[in-house]
Design an enzyme around this catalytic site. Structure first.
Site, PDB file in Angstrom:
ATOM      1  N   GLY A   1       0.815  -1.139  -0.075  1.00  0.00           N
ATOM      2  CA  GLY A   1      -0.031  -0.028  -0.115  1.00  0.00           C
ATOM      3  C   GLY A   1       0.722   1.063  -0.043  1.00  0.00           C
ATOM      4  O   GLY A   1       2.036   1.139   0.520  1.00  0.00           O
ATOM      5  N   SER A   2       0.319   2.521  -0.679  1.00  0.00           N
ATOM      6  CA  SER A   2       1.122   3.413  -0.408  1.00  0.00           C
ATOM      7  C   SER A   2       0.896   4.169   0.793  1.00  0.00           C
ATOM      8  O   SER A   2       0.261   3.892   1.789  1.00  0.00           O
ATOM      9  CB  SER A   2       0.670   4.490  -1.585  1.00  0.00           C
ATOM     10  OG  SER A   2       1.164   3.936  -2.915  1.00  0.00           O
ATOM     11  N   GLY A   3       1.552   5.367   1.157  1.00  0.00           N
ATOM     12  CA  GLY A   3       1.433   6.047   2.403  1.00  0.00           C
ATOM     13  C   GLY A   3       2.686   6.003   3.313  1.00  0.00           C
ATOM     14  O   GLY A   3       2.583   6.354   4.462  1.00  0.00           O
ATOM     15  N   HIS A   4       3.833   4.956   2.716  1.00  0.00           N
ATOM     16  CA  HIS A   4       4.909   4.926   3.678  1.00  0.00           C
ATOM     17  C   HIS A   4       6.129   5.755   2.867  1.00  0.00           C
ATOM     18  O   HIS A   4       7.235   5.071   3.161  1.00  0.00           O
ATOM     19  CB  HIS A   4       5.003   3.255   3.566  1.00  0.00           C
ATOM     20  CG  HIS A   4       3.982   2.494   4.208  1.00  0.00           C
ATOM     21  ND1 HIS A   4       3.305   2.896   5.339  1.00  0.00           N
ATOM     22  CD2 HIS A   4       3.303   1.550   3.517  1.00  0.00           C
ATOM     23  CE1 HIS A   4       2.161   1.926   5.440  1.00  0.00           C
ATOM     24  NE2 HIS A   4       2.160   1.217   4.178  1.00  0.00           N
TER      25      HIS A   4
ATOM     26  N   LYS B   1       5.850  -7.608   2.694  1.00  0.00           N
ATOM     27  CA  LYS B   1       5.642  -7.075   3.984  1.00  0.00           C
ATOM     28  C   LYS B   1       4.613  -8.075   4.417  1.00  0.00           C
ATOM     29  O   LYS B   1       3.642  -8.281   3.927  1.00  0.00           O
ATOM     30  CB  LYS B   1       5.157  -5.499   4.354  1.00  0.00           C
ATOM     31  CG  LYS B   1       6.466  -4.756   3.741  1.00  0.00           C
ATOM     32  CD  LYS B   1       6.351  -3.235   4.534  1.00  0.00           C
ATOM     33  CE  LYS B   1       5.062  -2.427   3.938  1.00  0.00           C
ATOM     34  NZ  LYS B   1       5.113  -2.102   2.658  1.00  0.00           N
TER      35      LYS B   1
ATOM     36  N   ASP C   1      -1.425  -8.089   1.155  1.00  0.00           N
ATOM     37  CA  ASP C   1       0.091  -8.172   0.307  1.00  0.00           C
ATOM     38  C   ASP C   1       0.420  -9.438   0.084  1.00  0.00           C
ATOM     39  O   ASP C   1       0.819  -9.882  -1.088  1.00  0.00           O
ATOM     40  CB  ASP C   1       1.174  -7.434   1.204  1.00  0.00           C
ATOM     41  CG  ASP C   1       0.911  -5.934   1.298  1.00  0.00           C
ATOM     42  OD1 ASP C   1       0.002  -5.682   2.032  1.00  0.00           O
ATOM     43  OD2 ASP C   1       1.793  -5.171   0.854  1.00  0.00           O
TER      44      ASP C   1
ATOM     45  N   HIS D   1      -0.081   1.117   9.455  1.00  0.00           N
ATOM     46  CA  HIS D   1      -1.342   1.553   9.152  1.00  0.00           C
ATOM     47  C   HIS D   1      -2.235   1.776  10.082  1.00  0.00           C
ATOM     48  O   HIS D   1      -3.254   1.887   9.999  1.00  0.00           O
ATOM     49  CB  HIS D   1      -2.020   0.373   8.287  1.00  0.00           C
ATOM     50  CG  HIS D   1      -0.974  -0.269   7.498  1.00  0.00           C
ATOM     51  ND1 HIS D   1      -0.417  -1.518   7.631  1.00  0.00           N
ATOM     52  CD2 HIS D   1      -0.608  -0.150   6.198  1.00  0.00           C
ATOM     53  CE1 HIS D   1       0.676  -1.882   6.554  1.00  0.00           C
ATOM     54  NE2 HIS D   1       0.274  -0.934   5.668  1.00  0.00           N
TER      55      HIS D   1
END
Ligand SMILES: Nc1ncnc2c1ncn2[C@@H]1O[C@H](COP(=O)(O)OP(=O)(O)O)[C@@H](O)[C@H]1O
Ligand SMILES: Nc1ncnc2c1ncn2[C@@H]1O[C@H](COP(=O)(O)OP(=O)(O)O)[C@@H](O)[C@H]1O
Ligand SMILES: [Mg+2]
Ligand SMILES: [Mg+2]
Ligand SMILES: [Mg+2]
Ligand SMILES: [Mg+2]
Lengths: 330, 195, 330, 195
Positions: C53-56, C104, C109, C218
């Protein structure tokens, strides 16, 4: 105030120790001072020294290393370092080729750095200085202390650092620095204020739906408050301000830096970069280099700044791209 | 006249006042500056006190010099070099003539102006030093005067220092450096030098 | 929600365009996908692919380049990318030497990357994968989906990236990766929650004086809430958790990573590094490498995580120090 | 039995329900997950609807396959592969025998379990699929049953998926994937396939 610290009085000291510990392969803290100096030496060449109040990390210590700064002098949070500290920074940096001070244009910084330069010159070290004043949010007139120095300073570090590393002499570097300063302009927007540890509360207040254009990197008030706008609208405002200031022509060549102010995630910085890129393209500018990241921050302030450099010389691009060995320039 | 005792007393008293009013000075620096003036001055004056505790002084000029070095070395910001230069110039003047209070104060003001290039009316500490010196010359400085001079910076528009970035919006706020200078002059009044 | 964006639906797309624009000298966005791939090729060698996922950010796209990842697959915010996207990432990365996926450990994922691996293998690409589960905040038992993958993933990228660049084969890399995963443990603390753009409000709530140990990247709940502690106390808690997990002996050799969770300034990260360093020293550990920075973030979450790697092999240090050409590894 | 029409209707109805309850699904995912289940499902089902709008289908198995591909390709997260695999397995079963609803549902559940390795009682969507299939077999699935099965996930302790990180603290919250599966079965009930 929610911060991972021990006490406001010890933040600077502990940060410097933590920084020096983590980056011991590249830098050292000069004992008993707030100076971070590189271990690398390039004998006989000009050494660059910068610094100022802390709270702008990775500026300036993160740019100490081969190809950029020789030392950084770190003042208390948002407070110019004292002349004796700057003097220590100059001595630690000197490689025998003279020292160039890169000063952000704040009354305190200019006075403290100049006093240090006098001390160092009395010691026989050749010292020259450049004052960076890229923030066009403030008018440069006889009614102000002049424009402030903000994110454009990092571009100075990179280009002058490469030039110094390549062997350019002190006077030539100062001249290049002055040309560069005149070619760099920045403007920012803040959506959340910063909290100085010793103060314990935000430096200004913004409503939940408000943002402010032109805020300085110490929370100095900007030129207009508005309800929070979209990235695209913010990009339009900032690009248009820069257009007015540069008065550019189609085909002109520029470098661009999108800088995060501290608490703004890279995600937002890249969204903003995207909107800015489209506008610069519409303006017909030729963008020769680009950079995005939180490089000149303001503690936990949220927001971004936009810096443009009018590229006057092809050589600047080589300097820009020259590899460095620092802890924070990738 | 300045004596070793009243000069030490002057700085100890100044330090106490700054410590007491630290938050107020920083608060004044918040709307038109960066909120650190109280912290800066307190840091500088803590060092001044430490120096005074540690050293022994044979003439008042040495006390001013020690204060100057401490202020330059620890305050930072704009106020450090300004007060530091003021006290350094006063040190020289006092060394030359400890009786001439007016001359010493004029030397201090000259130092501030050499360093900061501000003239009266630019909403800086200069706006307290200038009228204070006039009152001393006229032989009648008192605490009300000092308060009044500090107060007079309120309607001014800043054209020097960090507050100048605000232009018109700097109007209506006391200048923090003027406020701390006010504390200095009150400490001077409360000591014996002026009498 | 105060963010510099245009609309939550377009954040991913616009971020990727902004990223690819700013870093066009090193990477490209594979057209029509959410894959960032490096321009550099090392023919015949294994290519590393990561993502999630994005946001990292800067994970994972910021680590794409020579010496680290060959491509990064960027899902929606905090949402695993789909198999077809991962498949595109594998194809873009492949240099003929096989592809190693670094995943991860999140249910989504793992499932999406495994489905992609099946697609790629059907295409004749040799694919292996490693699941990173370094977060010791969660027990690894039959009662959980296993430990989560957090900041230690970046260490995997660096060491495996250098090994791949040096010519190590796919199976050997997978074995090295498994040894590494078993040697890396992380634990974090959050002092402010993150806000997912599409959700518009913080993922959890913390009182003004509260913090939470063990929060996931998250915003997954942690193991204990407490009134905000000092950096030193937080370091004590995290180091002791890691000590329990590693069961180390005096003289053992470790690498250390202090990671900022997004909105936490470097200043605080260095203060925390300083406190951690003292504790590790008291424990008598031999710290072979150190790193501080916001590398595996959680949008605008404030907080830090601490990762330790037990160095089992001298060679890992060479891999750690090998130079790279990426946009965010300095 | 599944027909092209009632299968299309099933997915359109499912999409509408998810769209309507998108915020609710994400809210359920907030205390025990990462708050994206509604967004994920909505993204997947928007694509399903787009595929249905664009294509023409000659048998219900193709509709399931299109839905599977759309869910796998657009949903992301854990739910994407799970629903995608379920619909893909259902597609095969329906292709083989469109009359055997129970068989198709069992194939779907098997797909979910192959992918996610969860068994009943782990607080996942499996906890809705299992009892729904039992009720269908018993010939009497209705909306109240569906609601009751979703509700039954509340007291469960999660041991799979993101909610398992909470251990005991996952107790007392509805499982979001079970809630979205509930919407799917209500859409199935409202269509004609079961009757
Ligand atoms: N050029 C100047 N000349 C005289 N005084 C000045 C000048 N610039 C600033 N000051 C004084 O310094 C004060 C601010 O000091 P301080 O807050 O400690 O430094 P900084 O502005 O660097 O944070 C102002 O209130 C003003 O009185
Ligand atoms: N192993 C599993 N088996 C079956 N269902 C699962 C499994 N793991 C998660 N789920 C379901 O997926 C739902 C979460 O989906 P979603 O929020 O979209 O994905 P993510 O957890 O990746 O954010 C959970 O509520 C649960 O019903
Ligand atoms: Mg200041
Ligand atoms: Mg100030
Ligand atoms: Mg998710
Ligand atoms: Mg979820």
């Amino acid at each position: 105030m929610k911060k991972i610290i021990n006490s406001p009085e010890h933040v600077l000291d502990e940060m410097l120790d933590g920084f020096a510990y983590a980056n011991a392969h590249l830098v050292k803290r000069v004992t008993g001072t707030s100076v971070i100096a590189r271990k690398y030496k390039n004998d006989g060449q000009v050494a660059l020294v910068s610094g100022g109040g802390s709270g702008h990390e990775p500026s300036h210590a993160g740019f100490v290393g081969k190809g950029m700064l020789a030392s950084a002098v770190c003042g208390e949070v948002f407070t110019s370092p004292t002349p004796d500290q700057v003097y220590e920074g100059i001595k630690a940096a000197d490689q025998g080729g003279g020292v160039l001070l890169i000063i952000k244009n704040y009354t305190g910084d200019v006075m403290n750095f100049e006093m240090a330069a006098e001390l160092a010159e009395a010691d026989g070290i050749d010292v020259a200085h450049i004052v960076v004043d890229d923030d066009i949010a403030v008018e440069d007139s006889s009614f102000t202390a002049g424009k402030r120095g903000v994110a454009g300073t990092v571009i100075m570090h990179k280009i002058l650092g490469a030039a110094a590393e390549s062997g350019m002499g002190l006077q030539e570097l100062k001249t290049l620095g002055e040309t560069l300063v005149a070619s760099i302009k920045s403007i920012g927007v803040s959506i959340l204020p910063a909290t100085v540890p010793a103060v314990g509360k935000p430096g200004f207040e913004l409503a939940d739906d408000e943002m402010e254009y032109g805020v300085g990197i110490h929370g100095e008030p900007g030129y207009r408050r508005e309800p929070l706008k979209s990235s695209k609208e913010i990009a339009e405002e900032l690009v248009m301000k820069l257009k007015d200031a540069f008065d550019w022509q189609e085909g002109d060549r520029y470098g661009v830096l999108v800088n995060g102010l501290g608490a703004t995630p890279l995600m937002e910085q890249f969204v903003f970069m995207n909107d800015t890129a489209k506008l610069l393209d519409q303006e017909g500018l030729d963008i020769a280099f680009k950079k995005v990241g939180s490089l000149m921050t303001s503690l936990d302030m949220a927001g971004v700044s936009l810096t443009l450099v009018k590229v006057a010389d092809e050589k600047w691009l080589d300097y820009w791209h020259m590899p460095v060995e620092t802890t924070d320039w990738a | 006249m300045f004596t070793v005792e009243n000069t030490i007393e002057l700085f100890r008293n100044f330090a106490t006042k700054v410590q007491t009013d630290k938050a107020w000075l920083s608060d004044l620096d918040t709307p038109i500056g960066d909120g650190d003036h109280g912290t800066n001055m307190a840091r500088g004056l803590t060092e001044v006190t430490a120096k005074l505790d540690a050293g022994t002084y044979k003439d008042p000029g040495d006390v001013f010099k020690a204060a100057a070095m401490a202020m330059i070395g620890k305050t930072g910001g704009a106020s450090g070099p300004l007060y530091g230069t003021a006290f350094m110039e006063m040190s020289k003047a006092v060394q030359a003539n400890p009786d001439d209070i007016t001359g010493a104060l004029e030397a201090g003001l000259a130092g501030i102006q050499k360093r900061g290039k501000a003239t009266a009316g630019e909403k800086t500490m200069v706006d307290v030093w200038v009228p204070v010196i006039e009152s001393v010359k006229a032989g009648g400085l008192n605490a009300e005067h000092v308060d009044a001079y500090v107060e007079k910076t309120k309607p001014m528009k800043a054209t020097k220092g960090r507050a100048s970035y605000l232009g018109e919006r700097s109007i209506g706020h006391l200048d923090p450096g003027s406020a701390s200078s006010g504390l200095f002059f009150k400490a001077l009044l409360e000591g014996g030098a002026l009498s």
